[in-house]
Enzyme design. Structure first.
Site, PDB file in Angstrom:
ATOM      1  CE  LYS A   1     -15.939  10.409 -20.519  1.00 55.60           C
ATOM      2  NZ  LYS A   1     -14.972  11.280 -21.166  1.00 55.60           N
TER       3      LYS A   1
ATOM      4  CB  CYS B   1     -22.244  12.743  -8.043  1.00 52.83           C
ATOM      5  SG  CYS B   1     -21.815  14.251  -7.196  1.00 52.83           S
TER       6      CYS B   1
ATOM      7  CE  LYS C   1      -8.591  15.240 -24.424  1.00 50.14           C
ATOM      8  NZ  LYS C   1      -9.466  16.396 -24.239  1.00 50.14           N
TER       9      LYS C   1
ATOM     10  CD  GLU D   1      -9.325  17.516 -27.806  1.00 49.97           C
ATOM     11  OE1 GLU D   1      -9.968  18.423 -27.278  1.00 49.97           O
ATOM     12  OE2 GLU D   1      -9.267  16.366 -27.326  1.00 49.97           O
TER      13      GLU D   1
ATOM     14  CG  ASN E   1     -25.398  12.866 -10.573  1.00 51.13           C
ATOM     15  OD1 ASN E   1     -24.758  13.899 -10.505  1.00 51.13           O
ATOM     16  ND2 ASN E   1     -25.535  12.195 -11.699  1.00 51.13           N
ATOM     17  N   GLY E   2     -26.730  15.707  -8.932  1.00 55.26           N
ATOM     18  CA  GLY E   2     -27.492  16.834  -9.482  1.00 55.26           C
ATOM     19  C   GLY E   2     -27.426  18.001  -8.527  1.00 55.26           C
TER      20      GLY E   2
ATOM     21  CD  GLU F   1      -9.636  18.318 -20.778  1.00 56.23           C
ATOM     22  OE1 GLU F   1     -10.823  18.224 -20.487  1.00 56.23           O
ATOM     23  OE2 GLU F   1      -9.159  17.763 -21.799  1.00 56.23           O
TER      24      GLU F   1
ATOM     25  CG  HIS G   1      -3.117  41.134 -33.811  1.00 52.95           C
ATOM     26  ND1 HIS G   1      -2.782  42.356 -34.341  1.00 52.95           N
ATOM     27  CD2 HIS G   1      -3.442  40.346 -34.863  1.00 52.95           C
ATOM     28  CE1 HIS G   1      -2.926  42.321 -35.656  1.00 52.95           C
ATOM     29  NE2 HIS G   1      -3.317  41.107 -36.000  1.00 52.95           N
TER      30      HIS G   1
ATOM     31  NE  ARG H   1     -21.866  10.088 -13.168  1.00 50.82           N
ATOM     32  CZ  ARG H   1     -22.509  10.551 -14.228  1.00 50.82           C
ATOM     33  NH1 ARG H   1     -22.230  10.052 -15.414  1.00 50.82           N
ATOM     34  NH2 ARG H   1     -23.406  11.485 -14.121  1.00 50.82           N
TER      35      ARG H   1
ATOM     36  CD1 TRP I   1     -15.741  16.756  -9.829  1.00 48.35           C
ATOM     37  CD2 TRP I   1     -17.447  18.200  -9.808  1.00 48.35           C
ATOM     38  NE1 TRP I   1     -15.314  17.932 -10.410  1.00 48.35           N
ATOM     39  CE2 TRP I   1     -16.325  18.832 -10.408  1.00 48.35           C
ATOM     40  CE3 TRP I   1     -18.633  18.924  -9.682  1.00 48.35           C
ATOM     41  CZ2 TRP I   1     -16.378  20.137 -10.891  1.00 48.35           C
ATOM     42  CZ3 TRP I   1     -18.673  20.231 -10.161  1.00 48.35           C
ATOM     43  CH2 TRP I   1     -17.554  20.821 -10.761  1.00 48.35           C
TER      44      TRP I   1
HETATM   45  C1  G6P Z   1     -16.165  17.770 -19.266  1.00 44.41           C
HETATM   46  C2  G6P Z   1     -15.210  16.675 -19.705  1.00 44.41           C
HETATM   47  C3  G6P Z   1     -14.710  16.983 -21.109  1.00 44.41           C
HETATM   48  C4  G6P Z   1     -15.873  17.146 -22.068  1.00 44.41           C
HETATM   49  C5  G6P Z   1     -16.855  18.204 -21.578  1.00 44.41           C
HETATM   50  C6  G6P Z   1     -18.138  18.208 -22.393  1.00 44.41           C
HETATM   51  O1  G6P Z   1     -15.476  18.961 -19.099  1.00 44.41           O
HETATM   52  O2  G6P Z   1     -14.138  16.573 -18.813  1.00 44.41           O
HETATM   53  O3  G6P Z   1     -13.871  15.947 -21.547  1.00 44.41           O
HETATM   54  O4  G6P Z   1     -15.391  17.512 -23.323  1.00 44.41           O
HETATM   55  O5  G6P Z   1     -17.223  17.932 -20.220  1.00 44.41           O
HETATM   56  O6  G6P Z   1     -18.824  17.008 -22.175  1.00 44.41           O
HETATM   57  P1  G6P Z   1     -19.834  16.333 -23.164  1.00 44.41           P
HETATM   58  O7  G6P Z   1     -20.257  15.083 -22.454  1.00 44.41           O
HETATM   59  O8  G6P Z   1     -20.980  17.286 -23.343  1.00 44.41           O
HETATM   60  O9  G6P Z   1     -19.134  16.062 -24.429  1.00 44.41           O
END
Ligand code: G6P
Length: 616
Positions: free
Chosen positions: A611, A2, A489, A485, A103-104, A492, A508, A30, A77
């Site tokens: 995010k 949010c 990606k 990673e 937000n929260g 995501e 395995h 956000r 969100w």
């Molecule tokens: C969310 C974001 C990711 C990020 C993760 C951890 O899932 O979409 O890109 O890696 O949070 O966030 P942080 O701010 O703790 O790195």
């Protein structure tokens, strides 16, 4: 999760609603399920809100034309309640005079809601947030002013909040409060005040900022801010500071070049961000590295991409003379570590510094067991920095694309520097050797510059697997962080099902799925794992797998047995190989970007993601 943006000004003729909407759009990373604005307009509150993205909601300038003198907006969100009109913020009380964004998460909202409903309050939404305006309404009914009512209301709420409240009968101020959810204030002294979920949102309007701490409440008037402690009601000093981020951070522009997506621009920033990270002060590194060496038990924790950076970091710190470091996902920390021995230390890695699970893990370790906390974090003043004994700030700068990428690169660079400082302090390497490793780490910025110039080649290979339904990512040792990673990606932002496995483990189970043309990406760093990885490639190849390998430029053996290669121009030296984690991951992040773009997807705002994940 949010985004919140508010503005109150003395300046006549400012397009207030438009500026609020523009600020809100800079926070859309956000959350983007629904959005809305509330403005104080001649003794009443005007609310406009809808499900959907801001640009669609604002078609024909609907949000921009909201009448009123000041106000606040929210992009959501969804947590409690579907992304529909009724659940969109702002929320109002029974009188319609109080509007609030949040937000929260309010953990005791069900009890509060029952209690308030019994006293006759009518709820319009399924959200936890809506208890706030009704609580404030009750306190105002008892004669408290707006600030004191907000203060009393937040005392009744358990959980996390960043809130902004406006009242129809208070024409010259709004009230903000925070606990465990971010809220920052921007100010043009004497003229205008802003509040937002992060600094870049108001960066095009002012560089003067004030960070509100947990359990603080502030009264925002045009160009003036008063801050109070919630518990005691005592007024406290404002700590103004000048933000030194580049204004470009909030725009899709780099070196005068306009980009289609933030993610592409942010990937192109990586070389300069690595160079910035390399120039961090020796003092910071010293105390961080020494704390690790002094601890008896060391853990590392994070979520998402930051966790994969943590895996690379842990590998480097142990390899260069540090202790064995146990990596645990922050969401698993409390359950996986029921006891901590004395003199334990937790390294927490986070871009935002606000991830609820990361904060919970460090608070648990610190408050229950007295563990020391060392953080690698990208956002100055974020919650994580406040729970940490030692902090290294990464130099990625504001990262707007939802899926983290440049932060990952600076996190690994920072932890590699800590690793080299550990090597120095523990006298396990001689100074000339350490200097050669440091130079190789700095050279990764040049390597990535080359990769960017030739990114068309990465795109070409990406297009070969863009329509696959499933892809494996396999690697060994240090390469695993890049492989995890790369797989994350693609999931995501390109919505492809991927799995990253330790290459040795692939026989395995995963191998059962391999048939003609099944794509497998191998991260083939030419280190001590290289020959064993070749064995794993052959196992997949002989079953018909399509082999895409990320290799050093001078590679021949893996190249011979691969269908396609992405080549990384690192030097043929032990130092360059030891420091290759970032370039090998960078190409996979770039490949995911190109695949998402080629499929017409929005890589900056992938569906269902946010995010900053401030829920547990
Ligand atoms: C969310 C974001 C990711 C990020 C993760 C951890 O899932 O979409 O890109 O890696 O949070 O966030 P942080 O701010 O703790 O790195």
């Amino acid at each position: 999760m949010c985004g919140i943006f508010g503005l109150i000004t003395k300046e006549k003729d400012l397009p207030v609603a438009r500026l609020i909407r523009e600020g809100l759009e800079r926070l859309e990373y956000r959350g983007y399920d629904s959005a809305g604005i509330a403005m104080v307009n001649k003794g009443h509150i005007e609310v406009r809100k809808k499900a959907g993205r801001i640009a669609d909601i604002n078609k024909d300038g609907w949000l921009d034309s909201t009448p009123g003198t000041f106000g606040v907006a929210h992009t959501r969100w969804a947590t409690h309640g579907k992304p529909v009109y009724n659940n969109a913020h702002p929320h109002v009380d029974c009188t319609g005079k109080i509007a609030l964004v949040h937000n929260g998460i309010i953990e005791n909202y069900q009890d509060l809601r029952k209690e308030l409903a019994m006293r006759g309050h009518a709820f319009q939404s399924d959200t936890d947030t809506e208890v706030f305006p009704h609580l404030i309404e009750e306190f105002m009914g008892k004669g408290f002013d707006l600030k004191d009512s907000v203060m009393e209301a937040v005392k009744r709420c358990k959980g996390a909040y960043g809130i902004v409240v406006i009242h129809a009968d208070n024409p010259d101020y709004m009230v903000v409060a925070r606990k465990e959810s971010p809220l920052v204030i921007g100010i043009i002294p004497g003229k205008t005040t802003f509040c937002a979920s992060d600094i870049p949102a108001f960066l095009p309007l002012t560089r003067e900022a004030i960070v509100l701490d947990d359990n603080e409440i502030a009264v925002l008037r045009p160009g003036e801010v008063e801050i109070y402690r919630v518990k005691s009601g005592e007024r406290i000093q404002n700590n103004h500071f000048q933000v030194n981020y580049s204004i470009d951070a909030a725009q899709k522009v780099l070196d005068g070049k306009a980009y289609k997506w933030f993610m592409h621009k942010e990937l192109h920033e990586v070389p300069r961000k690595i160079r910035d990270q390399m120039s961090m002060t020796q003092d910071r590194l010293d105390s961080f590295a020494q704390a690790i060496l002094d601890a008896d038990h060391v853990f590392i924790t994070a979520a998402g991409t930051a966790f994969y950076a943590a895996l690379a970091g842990k590998f480097q710190m142990t390899r260069f003379g540090g202790p064995y470091i146990q990596a645990i996902l922050c969401s698993e920390f409390i359950d996986a570590v029921p006891e901590m021995k004395p003199n334990s230390l937790v390294i927490a890695v986070s871009q935002s510094g606000e991830t609820a699970d990361t904060i919970e893990a460090v608070r648990y370790a610190r408050e229950k067991f007295g563990a020391k906390i060392c953080s690698i974090v990208n956002v100055v003043g974020s919650s994580l920095t406040r729970y940490s004994d030692e902090v290294i700030i990464t130099t990625a700068g504001p990262e707007i694309a939802v899926a983290s990428q440049k932060a990952y690169c600076t996190q690994i660079t920072a932890m590699s520097l800590v690793a080299l400082r550990i090597a120095e302090l523990s006298h396990k390497y001689d100074p000339a050797q350490i200097e050669a490793f440091r130079k190789a780490l700095l050279d990764t910025a040049d390597v990535i510059d080359h990769l960017i110039i030739e990114e068309g080649k990465i795109r070409e290979i990406g297009l070969k697997i863009a329509h696959a339904d499933n892809i494996y990512f396999l690697a060994r040792g240090l390469g695993q962080a890049a492989s995890l990673e790369g797989a994350l990606k693609l999931k995501e932002i390109a919505y492809i099902h991927t799995e990253a496995y330790a290459a040795g483990e692939s026989k395995h189970g995963p191998i059962a799925l391999i048939e003609e043309g099944f794509p497998i990406v191998f991260v083939a760093i030419p280190d001590q794992t290289y020959d064993r990885l070749i064995g794993n490639i052959m196992e997949m190849k002989s079953r018909g797998g399509m082999i895409i390998s990320v290799v050093a430029d001078y590679d021949s053996k893996v190249t011979e047995i691969s269908d396609y290669t992405i080549r990384i121009p690192i030097a043929n030296s032990p130092e360059a190989i030891a420091m290759a984690a970032v370039p090998f991951a960078f190409v996979l992040q770039t490949m995911a970007y190109f695949i998402a773009d080629s499929k017409g997807l929005d890589p900056d705002k992938p569906r269902n993601l946010a995010k900053s994940v401030t829920v547990k």
